[in-house]
Design a protein around this motif. Structure first.
Motif, short mmCIF file in Angstrom:
data_model
loop_
_atom_site.label_atom_id
_atom_site.label_comp_id
_atom_site.label_asym_id
_atom_site.label_seq_id
_atom_site.Cartn_x
_atom_site.Cartn_y
_atom_site.Cartn_z
N TRP A 130 0.88 -1.22 -0.04
CA TRP A 130 0.01 -0.25 -0.04
C TRP A 130 0.93 1.14 -0.03
O TRP A 130 1.92 1.45 0.58
CB TRP A 130 -1.10 0.03 1.11
CG TRP A 130 -1.77 -0.97 1.42
CD1 TRP A 130 -3.50 -0.86 1.02
CD2 TRP A 130 -1.83 -2.35 2.01
NE1 TRP A 130 -3.96 -1.91 1.08
CE2 TRP A 130 -2.98 -2.94 1.80
CE3 TRP A 130 -0.55 -3.12 2.26
CZ2 TRP A 130 -3.40 -4.18 2.22
CZ3 TRP A 130 -1.06 -4.21 2.84
CH2 TRP A 130 -2.08 -4.91 2.89
N ARG A 131 0.57 2.20 -0.96
CA ARG A 131 1.29 3.45 -0.92
C ARG A 131 0.40 4.64 -0.40
O ARG A 131 -0.62 4.65 -0.41
CB ARG A 131 1.71 3.82 -2.20
CG ARG A 131 2.97 2.85 -2.88
CD ARG A 131 3.33 3.04 -4.28
NE ARG A 131 4.09 2.71 -4.91
CZ ARG A 131 5.41 2.51 -4.84
NH1 ARG A 131 5.95 3.67 -4.44
NH2 ARG A 131 6.30 1.73 -5.50
N ASP A 132 1.07 5.74 -0.06
CA ASP A 132 0.51 6.94 0.39
C ASP A 132 -0.81 6.67 1.64
O ASP A 132 -1.56 7.17 1.78
CB ASP A 132 -0.48 7.63 -0.75
CG ASP A 132 0.69 8.11 -1.93
OD1 ASP A 132 1.77 8.38 -1.35
OD2 ASP A 132 0.19 7.83 -3.00
N ASP A 182 -2.16 7.09 5.07
CA ASP A 182 -1.84 8.36 6.16
C ASP A 182 -1.34 7.72 7.36
O ASP A 182 -1.48 6.68 8.06
CB ASP A 182 -3.47 8.69 6.38
CG ASP A 182 -3.61 9.89 7.38
OD1 ASP A 182 -3.59 9.67 8.61
OD2 ASP A 182 -3.48 11.08 6.88
N THR A 183 -0.65 8.66 8.12
CA THR A 183 -0.14 8.28 9.42
C THR A 183 -0.99 7.94 10.43
O THR A 183 -0.66 7.25 11.51
CB THR A 183 0.87 9.53 9.70
OG1 THR A 183 1.55 9.17 10.65
CG2 THR A 183 0.03 10.86 10.07
N GLY A 184 -2.11 8.62 10.25
CA GLY A 184 -3.27 8.19 11.60
C GLY A 184 -3.48 6.78 11.53
O GLY A 184 -3.67 6.16 12.58
N HIS A 185 -3.44 6.11 10.40
CA HIS A 185 -3.67 4.55 10.36
C HIS A 185 -2.55 3.85 11.01
O HIS A 185 -2.78 2.63 11.62
CB HIS A 185 -4.02 4.11 8.83
CG HIS A 185 -5.13 4.93 8.11
ND1 HIS A 185 -6.15 5.18 8.88
CD2 HIS A 185 -5.33 4.99 6.94
CE1 HIS A 185 -7.26 5.83 7.89
NE2 HIS A 185 -6.53 5.34 6.73
N VAL A 186 -1.21 4.17 10.65
CA VAL A 186 -0.05 3.58 11.36
C VAL A 186 -0.08 3.94 12.75
O VAL A 186 0.15 2.87 13.51
CB VAL A 186 1.05 4.14 10.46
CG1 VAL A 186 2.33 3.53 11.29
CG2 VAL A 186 0.99 3.83 8.97
N LEU A 187 -0.44 5.04 13.01
CA LEU A 187 -0.34 5.37 14.72
C LEU A 187 -1.43 4.70 15.33
O LEU A 187 -1.39 3.99 16.43
CB LEU A 187 -0.82 6.83 14.91
CG LEU A 187 0.67 7.82 14.57
CD1 LEU A 187 0.13 9.30 14.60
CD2 LEU A 187 1.60 7.46 15.47
N GLY A 236 9.98 13.64 -2.53
CA GLY A 236 8.50 13.20 -3.12
C GLY A 236 8.18 12.22 -2.60
O GLY A 236 7.69 11.99 -1.36
N THR A 237 7.77 11.29 -3.40
CA THR A 237 7.07 9.89 -3.01
C THR A 237 7.87 8.96 -2.26
O THR A 237 7.40 7.92 -1.86
CB THR A 237 6.49 9.45 -4.21
OG1 THR A 237 7.50 9.13 -5.10
CG2 THR A 237 5.49 10.06 -5.06
N LYS A 257 4.28 12.11 7.22
CA LYS A 257 2.72 12.26 7.30
C LYS A 257 2.35 11.05 6.38
O LYS A 257 1.01 10.65 6.65
CB LYS A 257 2.24 13.42 6.76
CG LYS A 257 2.77 14.62 7.42
CD LYS A 257 1.69 14.51 8.65
CE LYS A 257 1.58 15.80 9.51
NZ LYS A 257 1.10 17.06 8.93
N LEU A 258 2.87 10.57 5.43
CA LEU A 258 2.53 9.49 4.44
C LEU A 258 3.46 8.44 4.53
O LEU A 258 4.66 8.39 4.75
CB LEU A 258 2.31 9.89 3.06
CG LEU A 258 1.20 11.14 2.75
CD1 LEU A 258 1.45 11.35 1.35
CD2 LEU A 258 -0.05 10.53 3.21
#
Length: 968
Positions: free
Chosen positions: A746-748, A750-755, A888-889, A789-790
């Motif tokens: 999975w790319r991009d 969101d940091t909230g999901h990882v936290l 970048g990415t 953040k990503l």
């Protein structure tokens, strides 16, 4: 010098005269040896073994060594060392000639280069005004650091340093051994109590002008350390005429007396302008060489801070640290060089700490030099190999598991981990050695016999027995070993009851020595060389001689126990050395063949220093054995990996031209490099760590069913929140593409999901770095400044075991990867979780190549670290660094989730053979009973960042004492 040494030296000189090194073949070496033997051979003398000389010279001319790597801080420094300045240097020249008779020319040339590097980083002793330079030299355990600082001392004396103080460890035996080495390498004479030069030795042979003999304020005797009474005997000699050498212990009384002598009117020539009561020395440049600089010298006291963050100048450092600093502070021209193989504690010295009385602390602000080891050095990386997802690979099969020294059920036995000074070692209730130690002694006897058969009988052979730090208990062990060796000797000599002994030895010969030698010949032919295996009949024929020559030596700390191998230089000493802490640091055991080791400390620096079996084993590495516990082998494997990472970080920073201060800050914030005593880190409760540029892996896993379910639910929830990912990602590479056939990327994300995942995941309480809440805290702090953040997230289920598992989204994995490890009381410990290629799962070819280029730019061959051929893939460290550069990415971390097999894969699966007394048996069993779902583990690859964001990492001192042992 013996005839064989003379022939070797002469033949080497003839070979070095060859203009083209490529022409020096084994055939040419044999020809020069024959010529040299004919030139010195007397008609009635025993012929020199020319084949043995030829083998030795083949070894010498096949060795090589890489240039040392250095971090410099040139602030306030004036370059001064040039070729012209070295003209006429006599101390170095005679030491160089002395070495060339014993070492390959390339090794001597490398030592010349590295000591030039170190001396040049110090200050010119002729420089006017006040100056102070402090540095650190990092070598390998038992790799020749004494030889290096002997060369530095010779050059410093040639350059004009007048007072040279060597801080030679904490105990008499090491101080005496160091004194003897420096008598041979620098003084050129045997010291005596009257202060006069005694019997010429060592370098004296190459320059016999007594007018250049340095003065020495210490001797090799048991009471030969410095004292004021001894100082009075040389009161009339001026240090301005010839250099003075002092080889002293790190001892309060000794250093106090030395400081008093220095500050007396005989040496001090001025008063401090800022404090008229403080005497100083302005006319004599000082060099302090601190051997084992991480032991005793580091200030383990608190360094209090003022409200503005500055250091309180009125604080009182610990006594040894204080005295060393006061000695340096007394000289207006001073240089300090610490030597160690374990620099963890030195890096934690506060770089700005200073007091009015002591001056600056010992942080190596001027330079850190990382010495390479010669290609024939056998160090931790070579013995224990490297950790991979398939277990450890590339190690030498020299360790033998032992377990009969201790019964874990009854907490008793011959040598339980915790015992008191009145403990009486007993095996199964009898006053005798455990079978594993008997086997180890038999193994030593066999190794000595084979060395005799190989023509190495006049070389030293040693055995180490290190089982307790308590001297009273060591005395019991010494008596038991003496009785066992005497009994064995008598039975072999008289023939009475010798058959059971020979049967046991024959079993070791067939089941251990023959297959091990064959394995090492296949794994590392450059180490095995042409060392032939004799027949068993040949071994038996010399066993009596070997046992007759073997002595038992307790090593408790006096100079009388300093193992003076020089007294047996022509015959070869065969010794079983029994000790504890006095054997643990700095003491060299010549020709170490067999080690029996059951100490239990787990601190990296202490354990590494206990590894007396590291070093040079020319022509007999296949005979060496390490008898120890599986737990200690695992810890040695761990510190081998940690030390390698420390050196890699050093090499990377040297290429970038960074300073010791920047390196110190980097290591302090590293989540793995924390295992030295908390008091040496001066942070017994909290460390400040940064995860930037690191790979964090959960290698300590829980076995509780509720925790396993909780972590599986956390992974399931994360997958549900991320939606669809790319199945079986592929990345183009130069030759063969990387394909993760069963993975999902999975790319991009969101940091909230990882936290949320980290907040929900329960990590093991003993994890050294992968603590989910500390990681979440770090991510949030990075988010606050706009970073991380990503994310990229990968599920990596490639494996061949387990039943299918279906996540709530319908995503199905059919196989679980396995990782070898060991069950612990409440968890499961593995070595490595992440495959090196996984960190680049989202990296395309262009950036992957850039990471490989950065890897190759910093790579250098170093056999001591298992580095022989250039890498074909980028290192994880450079993949993480590339992410910062690429931006970048790619400027994002990668969370890698591994659904591991719930079946335990044993780290070691050995079966004790019939008739063998040592060995271990392990069976395969589940990580958790009634648990068939995957065991979720994770790793995070954080991109490098220069933000300096850190998080608090709590260290419970009481837990540390229980887990790692007391500070040593």
């Amino acid at each position: 010098m013996s005839d064989i040494e003379t022939v070797t030296s002469l033949a080497q000189t003839l070979l070095l005269a060859e203009p083209d090194r490529a022409l020096i073949t084994p055939t040419l070496i044999a020809e020069k040896v024959k010529l040299a033997a004919s030139l010195i051979q007397k008609a009635d003398a025993i012929p020199v073994d020319q084949s043995a000389v030829t083998r030795e010279l083949i070894r010498r001319f096949s060795r090589w060594i890489q240039k040392a790597t250095t971090l410099h801080n040139t602030e306030g420094h004036i370059d001064w060392l040039s070729s012209a300045r070295k003209n006429g240097w006599r101390y170095w020249k005679r030491y160089q000639n002395y070495l060339e008779r014993r070492l390959p020319d390339r090794v001597v040339a490398s030592l010349d280069d590295s000591t030039d590097e170190i001396l040049g980083a110090l200050e010119d002793p002729r420089r006017e005004g006040a100056w102070d330079r402090r540095g650190l030299v990092v070598g390998h355990v038992q790799s020749g650091k004494t030889g290096n600082y002997s060369g530095l001392i010779c050059k410093a004396a040639d350059a004009g340093y007048k007072i040279i103080i060597v801080l030679a460890g904490m105990h008499n035996n090491l101080r005496s051994q160091t004194q003897i080495r420096l008598e041979e390498a620098f003084l050129g004479y045997k010291t005596s109590d009257d202060g006069k030069a005694g019997t010429p030795l060592g370098v004296f042979e190459f320059d016999s002008d007594q007018k250049i003999n340095p003065n020495c304020g210490t001797t090799r005797a048991d009471n030969g350390d410095f004292n004021r009474g001894k100082a009075n005997t040389f009161a009339a000699i001026s240090p301005e005429q010839l250099p003075w050498l002092f080889v002293v212990k790190k001892n309060k009384s000794v250093l106090t007396q030395l400081l008093g002598w220095i500050q007396s009117d005989r040496v001090a020539d001025a008063s401090d302008p800022a404090d008229s009561k403080r005497k100083i020395v302005t006319h004599l440049p000082l060099l302090v060489v601190d051997d084992e600089a991480d032991n005793g010298s580091v200030n383990t006291g608190e360094v209090p801070l003022n409200d503005d963050g500055s250091i309180d100048e009125e604080h009182s450092p610990k006594v040894i640290n204080s005295l060393i600093r006061q000695i340096l502070h007394t000289f207006s021209k001073s240089a300090y060089v610490g030597y160690t193989a374990t620099p963890f504690a030195n890096i934690y010295i506060h770089s700005k700490a200073a007091t009015k009385l002591e001056g600056k602390d010992l942080f190596p602000e001027a330079f850190i030099v990382n010495l390479s080891a010669p290609s024939n050095y056998v160090g931790p990386a070579r013995i224990f190999g490297r950790e991979t997802t398939e277990g450890r690979v590339g190690g030498l099969p020299l360790s033998r598991d032992i377990a009969d020294h201790f019964d874990p059920k009854t907490k008793s036995g011959w040598m339980p981990p915790k015992h008191k000074k009145d403990h009486a070692p007993a095996y199964e209730g009898q006053d005798s050695l455990p079978p594993s130690l008997r086997d180890a002694i038999y193994s030593f006897a066999i190794a000595c016999a084979v060395r005799v058969c190989r023509g190495q009988g006049t070389q030293h052979s040693s055995m180490l027995v290190h089982v307790t730090r308590l001297v009273d208990v060591q005395k019991h062990v010494t008596r038991q070993v003496e009785e066992f060796v005497l009994s064995t000797r008598l039975k072999i000599k008289t023939g009475i009851d010798r058959e059971p002994i020979l049967e046991t030895m024959l079993h070791l010969w067939k089941s251990d020595f023959l297959p091990t030698s064959a394995d090492i010949a296949a794994i590392s032919p450059e180490l095995f060389e042409d060392a032939r295996m004799p027949t068993w009949a040949e071994v038996v024929a010399v066993l009596k001689q070997v046992l007759d020559d073997t002595i038992i030596m307790p090593v408790h700390g006096t100079a009388k126990e300093a193992l003076d191998y020089s007294d047996k230089e022509k015959l070869g000493l065969k010794v079983i050395a029994i000790g504890g802490e006095k054997l643990a640091r700095g003491l060299t055991l010549e020709g170490l063949c067999t080690s029996y080791f059951v100490r239990t400390t787990k601190m990296y620096d202490t354990l590494m220093q206990m590894g007396r079996w590291f070093g040079y084993r020319p022509g007999y590495v296949d005979l060496c054995r390490l008898y120890t516990t599986p737990d200690l082998v695992e810890w040695f494997e761990h510190i081998a990996d940690a030390s390698e990472e420390l050196r890699e970080e050093f090499d990377a920073m040297a290429v970038r031209g960074l300073t010791p201060l920047q390196y110190g800050l980097r290591v302090k914030s590293h989540p793995i490099m924390t295992v030295t005593s908390p008091v040496k880190m001066r942070a017994s409760e909290t460390l400040k760590l940064s995860y930037s540029g690191t790979l964090v892996q959960t290698v300590a896993l829980l076995r509780k069913k509720d925790a396993l379910q909780k972590n599986l639910d956390a992974a399931d929830m994360l997958i549900a929140r991320m939606g669809d990912g790319k199945y079986a990602p592929r990345q183009e590479r130069d030759s063969t593409d990387d394909v993760w056939a069963q993975a999902t990327l999975w790319r991009d994300v969101d940091t909230g999901h990882v936290l949320s995942f980290l907040d929900s995941f329960e990590t093991h309480g003993d994890a050294t770095s992968a603590k989910s809440q500390v990681l979440a805290d770090f991510v949030r702090k990075m988010n606050a400044i706009g970073q991380l953040k990503l994310w990229s997230v990968a599920l990596l289920p490639a494996g061949a075991s387990g039943r299918p598992h279906v996540f709530s989204t319908g995503l199905t994995i059919s196989n679980f990867p396995s990782r070898s490890g060991n069950l612990t009381k409440d968890g499961y410990s593995i070595g490595v979780l992440t495959d090196p290629s996984d960190e680049a799962i989202d990296v395309e070819r262009e950036h992957w190549k850039h990471a490989l280029e950065m890897t190759l730019a910093e790579w250098k061959p170093d056999p001591a670290r298992g580095r022989r051929t250039p890498p074909t893939r980028p290192s994880g460290k450079k993949v993480r660094a590339m992410r910062e550069i690429a931006g970048g990415t790619l400027d994002r971390p990668v969370l890698m989730i591994y659904p591991l097999s719930p079946e335990q894969v044993p780290k070691r699966e050995a079966v004790a053979e019939e008739g063998a007394s040592s060995g271990s048996t392990q069976t395969r069993e589940p990580i958790c009973v009634d648990w068939s779902s995957p065991v979720i583990a994770f790793a995070i690859s954080f991109p490098s960042s220069e933000t300096g964001v850190k998080v608090d990492y709590e260290v419970n001192y009481r837990y540390w004492e229980q887990e790692y042992g007391a500070s040593e």
